[in-house]
Design a protein around this motif. Structure first.
Motif, PDB file in Angstrom:
ATOM      1  N   ALA A  26       0.850  -1.186   0.000  1.00 49.61           N
ATOM      2  CA  ALA A  26       0.000   0.000   0.000  1.00 49.61           C
ATOM      3  C   ALA A  26       0.883   1.232   0.000  1.00 49.61           C
ATOM      4  O   ALA A  26       2.050   1.179   0.405  1.00 49.61           O
ATOM      5  CB  ALA A  26      -0.922   0.000   1.218  1.00 49.61           C
ATOM      6  N   ASP A  27       0.326   2.337  -0.445  1.00 47.50           N
ATOM      7  CA  ASP A  27       1.073   3.590  -0.351  1.00 47.50           C
ATOM      8  C   ASP A  27       1.254   3.994   1.112  1.00 47.50           C
ATOM      9  O   ASP A  27       2.327   4.435   1.527  1.00 47.50           O
ATOM     10  CB  ASP A  27       0.337   4.702  -1.101  1.00 47.50           C
ATOM     11  N   VAL A  28       0.173   3.835   1.892  1.00 48.40           N
ATOM     12  CA  VAL A  28       0.195   4.230   3.300  1.00 48.40           C
ATOM     13  C   VAL A  28      -0.400   3.114   4.148  1.00 48.40           C
ATOM     14  O   VAL A  28      -1.458   2.572   3.811  1.00 48.40           O
ATOM     15  CB  VAL A  28      -0.604   5.532   3.535  1.00 48.40           C
ATOM     16  N   ALA A  29       0.263   2.783   5.233  1.00 46.21           N
ATOM     17  CA  ALA A  29      -0.275   1.855   6.221  1.00 46.21           C
ATOM     18  C   ALA A  29      -0.616   2.635   7.484  1.00 46.21           C
ATOM     19  O   ALA A  29       0.175   3.474   7.933  1.00 46.21           O
ATOM     20  CB  ALA A  29       0.739   0.760   6.548  1.00 46.21           C
ATOM     21  N   VAL A  30      -1.787   2.374   8.030  1.00 45.98           N
ATOM     22  CA  VAL A  30      -2.257   3.069   9.231  1.00 45.98           C
ATOM     23  C   VAL A  30      -2.383   2.051  10.353  1.00 45.98           C
ATOM     24  O   VAL A  30      -3.069   1.037  10.204  1.00 45.98           O
ATOM     25  CB  VAL A  30      -3.616   3.741   8.974  1.00 45.98           C
ATOM     26  N   LEU A  43      -7.040  10.086   2.834  1.00 46.76           N
ATOM     27  CA  LEU A  43      -6.064   9.539   1.890  1.00 46.76           C
ATOM     28  C   LEU A  43      -6.759   8.868   0.714  1.00 46.76           C
ATOM     29  O   LEU A  43      -6.377   9.062  -0.449  1.00 46.76           O
ATOM     30  CB  LEU A  43      -5.152   8.542   2.605  1.00 46.76           C
ATOM     31  N   ALA A  44      -7.765   8.055   1.001  1.00 44.26           N
ATOM     32  CA  ALA A  44      -8.468   7.352  -0.069  1.00 44.26           C
ATOM     33  C   ALA A  44      -9.158   8.338  -1.005  1.00 44.26           C
ATOM     34  O   ALA A  44      -9.191   8.132  -2.225  1.00 44.26           O
ATOM     35  CB  ALA A  44      -9.469   6.369   0.526  1.00 44.26           C
ATOM     36  N   GLN A  45      -9.697   9.411  -0.441  1.00 40.40           N
ATOM     37  CA  GLN A  45     -10.329  10.426  -1.285  1.00 40.40           C
ATOM     38  C   GLN A  45      -9.326  11.081  -2.230  1.00 40.40           C
ATOM     39  O   GLN A  45      -9.698  11.557  -3.308  1.00 40.40           O
ATOM     40  CB  GLN A  45     -10.993  11.495  -0.409  1.00 40.40           C
ATOM     41  N   ALA A  46      -8.052  11.076  -1.820  1.00 43.96           N
ATOM     42  CA  ALA A  46      -6.996  11.658  -2.656  1.00 43.96           C
ATOM     43  C   ALA A  46      -6.431  10.647  -3.653  1.00 43.96           C
ATOM     44  O   ALA A  46      -5.479  10.957  -4.376  1.00 43.96           O
ATOM     45  CB  ALA A  46      -5.873  12.200  -1.770  1.00 43.96           C
ATOM     46  N   GLY A  47      -7.003   9.448  -3.689  1.00 45.30           N
ATOM     47  CA  GLY A  47      -6.555   8.440  -4.643  1.00 45.30           C
ATOM     48  C   GLY A  47      -5.363   7.627  -4.198  1.00 45.30           C
ATOM     49  O   GLY A  47      -4.727   6.941  -5.018  1.00 45.30           O
ATOM     50  N   VAL A  48      -5.059   7.658  -2.906  1.00 42.25           N
ATOM     51  CA  VAL A  48      -3.913   6.926  -2.367  1.00 42.25           C
ATOM     52  C   VAL A  48      -4.373   5.573  -1.853  1.00 42.25           C
ATOM     53  O   VAL A  48      -5.428   5.461  -1.211  1.00 42.25           O
ATOM     54  CB  VAL A  48      -3.263   7.748  -1.229  1.00 42.25           C
ATOM     55  N   SER A  49      -3.594   4.523  -2.098  1.00 40.69           N
ATOM     56  CA  SER A  49      -3.935   3.212  -1.548  1.00 40.69           C
ATOM     57  C   SER A  49      -3.532   3.173  -0.082  1.00 40.69           C
ATOM     58  O   SER A  49      -2.414   3.531   0.285  1.00 40.69           O
ATOM     59  CB  SER A  49      -3.240   2.092  -2.324  1.00 40.69           C
ATOM     60  N   VAL A  50      -4.468   2.754   0.776  1.00 42.87           N
ATOM     61  CA  VAL A  50      -4.245   2.796   2.215  1.00 42.87           C
ATOM     62  C   VAL A  50      -4.806   1.539   2.859  1.00 42.87           C
ATOM     63  O   VAL A  50      -5.888   1.071   2.492  1.00 42.87           O
ATOM     64  CB  VAL A  50      -4.863   4.076   2.831  1.00 42.87           C
ATOM     65  N   ALA A  51      -4.052   0.994   3.808  1.00 45.82           N
ATOM     66  CA  ALA A  51      -4.483  -0.175   4.577  1.00 45.82           C
ATOM     67  C   ALA A  51      -4.461   0.177   6.049  1.00 45.82           C
ATOM     68  O   ALA A  51      -3.449   0.671   6.572  1.00 45.82           O
ATOM     69  CB  ALA A  51      -3.564  -1.366   4.309  1.00 45.82           C
ATOM     70  N   ALA A  57      -2.976  12.689   7.112  1.00 40.15           N
ATOM     71  CA  ALA A  57      -3.169  12.386   5.694  1.00 40.15           C
ATOM     72  C   ALA A  57      -2.504  13.453   4.828  1.00 40.15           C
ATOM     73  O   ALA A  57      -1.816  13.135   3.841  1.00 40.15           O
ATOM     74  CB  ALA A  57      -4.659  12.285   5.376  1.00 40.15           C
ATOM     75  N   ASP A  58      -2.687  14.719   5.187  1.00 39.54           N
ATOM     76  CA  ASP A  58      -2.045  15.794   4.425  1.00 39.54           C
ATOM     77  C   ASP A  58      -0.524  15.662   4.459  1.00 39.54           C
ATOM     78  O   ASP A  58       0.152  15.818   3.433  1.00 39.54           O
ATOM     79  CB  ASP A  58      -2.458  17.154   4.994  1.00 39.54           C
ATOM     80  N   LEU A  59       0.027  15.372   5.633  1.00 39.95           N
ATOM     81  CA  LEU A  59       1.474  15.220   5.745  1.00 39.95           C
ATOM     82  C   LEU A  59       1.975  14.052   4.905  1.00 39.95           C
ATOM     83  O   LEU A  59       3.017  14.135   4.252  1.00 39.95           O
ATOM     84  CB  LEU A  59       1.870  15.034   7.214  1.00 39.95           C
TER      85      LEU A  59
END
Length: 433
Positions: free
Chosen positions: A38-42, A56-64, A390-392
């Motif tokens: 994923a691009d970002v893991a939370v 993040l998802a709204q910005a089109g980033v893959s996130v788990a 998410a912004d950062l």
């Protein structure tokens, strides 16, 4: 995981009897059972983590998102449901002395922005969260506290003298109060799950019962190990707050202080019972004690009453703190002494040594960010911090007040730092007299 309270604290015992569990079923997120990229893991599926995932998802980033327990298990699914100003234990005057007047102004603005963000998300995503109350009221528990409220009153606030309270439906052992127009009450579990539905609808992957056991840097990526799977990501967001671990990652060690808060909920009250006590308002309220009580009449006419306290954790201690909550309730609302409390539970809030929330970069560890320490006011501030993280992660300016970006200091005594809390709580209790 290596945590600073006994294992019992992180099991089902403290949250047994949580009213919110009966109001909405938890979504059936899958367990992570393989490896994924994923691009970002939370790490953490509460307000902070889910808000971050949604933005993040709204910005089109893959996130788990990796939640250690079931959805809504932690503080985000068992708090008092106050979406209000707050997040810091450092008062405005003290913040101005320590960090400058502008810092205090910026932080206060962030508190209001956090409430507005939560309200906007509820409206945008059609979340039915049982919202009520127009702002909140702080009630003075003593004459001295009332004098402090008179000095504190700001433009837009409404000051109430003791004689005004019965007419407002806020009768009790109070010397007056101060109402702010900002904030509202809600069902926190419904709010959290509404955010989660929105995040999943945008493509976020949400996993339950997938505790992260290790966070390690492997080349250009971070690797997060769970019992049955692994996530590799360029960026990791730590969103575990009072349920953090000393070693996930090791940087967290000593930088957070969990503290207990306990809540009870009554059966629905009749109109005659409400009139007998003189509390008929839907306004959410809290008192001026350092060891504060917080309370509100909910839309279904159940009364929620909670308080800070509880420095150790065990079945015996849990029973004692629940009994103390009941005693304080009976003392403050004597007409309801015979009213059954159908539900009672507890959970962990989170403090920082600076007494302000943190949301920002983990120093010296590129791609690692954290948000925590909302001091018992995480509904709005956790949502706000999640958006900021998410912004950062996206390389944007988060618009955070500077005081929230200062790296959190370690508490003294390391894993044994809970030892500093009893004398601190004793001093606060004395100040309440």
């Amino acid at each position: 995981m290596r945590r600073i309270f006994p294992d019992w604290t992180y099991g089902p015992g403290p949250r047994d009897g949580c009213w919110w569990d009966e109001t909405v079923a938890a979504p059936d997120w899958p367990v992570l059972e393989n490896s994924l990229r994923a691009d970002v893991a939370v790490i953490g599926g509460g307000f902070t983590g889910i808000s971050a995932a949604l933005h993040l998802a709204q910005a089109g980033v893959s996130v788990a998102v990796l939640e250690a327990e079931s959805p809504g298990w932690g503080a985000s699914g068992r708090n008092g449901g106050f979406c209000c100003l707050g997040g810091a234990k450092l008062g405005g005057a003290a913040m101005a002395r320590q960090h400058g007047a502008q810092a205090a102004v910026e932080y206060h603005r962030a508190e209001a922005d956090a409430v507005a963000l939560a309200a906007r998300l509820i409206e945008t995503h059609g979340i039915e969260a049982d919202t009520h109350s127009r702002g909140e009221t702080q009630l003075a528990h003593s004459r001295r506290a009332m004098e402090a409220l008179r000095r504190k009153a700001d433009e837009g606030d409404i000051l109430h003298e003791a004689a005004d309270l019965p007419g407002l439906g806020l009768s009790g052992p109070f010397q007056g109060g101060l109402s702010s127009p900002t904030g509202f009450g809600l069902n926190p579990r419904k709010y959290l799950f509404g955010l989660a539905r929105a995040a999943a609808g945008q493509g976020a992957l949400l996993f339950q019962r997938s505790p992260v056991q290790e966070v390690a840097r492997t080349g250009a990526l971070w690797s997060l190990e769970t019992p049955l799977g692994r996530v590799e990501a360029e960026t990791v967001l730590l969103c575990t707050n009072g349920y953090s671990s000393e070693d996930v990652p090791p940087w967290m060690a000593g930088r957070y202080m969990p503290a207990q808060s306990t809540v009870m909920v009554t059966r629905p009250l009749s109109e005659a019972e409400l009139q007998a006590q003189g509390w008929t308002s839907d306004q959410m309220a809290y008192d001026t004690r350092n060891m504060l009580h917080y309370f509100r009449l909910m839309p279904d006419r159940r009364f929620l009453f909670g308080m800070r306290g509880g420095l150790t954790s065990s079945p015996r201690v849990e029973a004692a703190i629940r009994s103390r909550v009941r005693r304080d309730f009976d003392r403050m609302f004597p007409a309801w002494r015979g009213v059954e409390a159908t539900h009672s539970w507890s959970g962990m809030v989170c403090l920082s040594r600076r007494l302000v929330p943190f949301a920002g970069t983990v120093p010296g560890q590129p791609g690692l960010f954290a948000g925590f320490a909302y001091h018992g006011n995480g509904v709005a501030m956790g949502t706000y911090s999640g958006r900021a993280l998410a912004d950062l992660a996206l390389g944007r300016q988060a618009g955070l007040p500077e005081v929230m970006t200062l790296p959190p200091l370690r508490f003294p005594l390391g894993r044994w730092r809970r030892a500093i809390m009893p004398p601190a709580y004793a001093a606060l209790a004395l100040a309440d007299l």
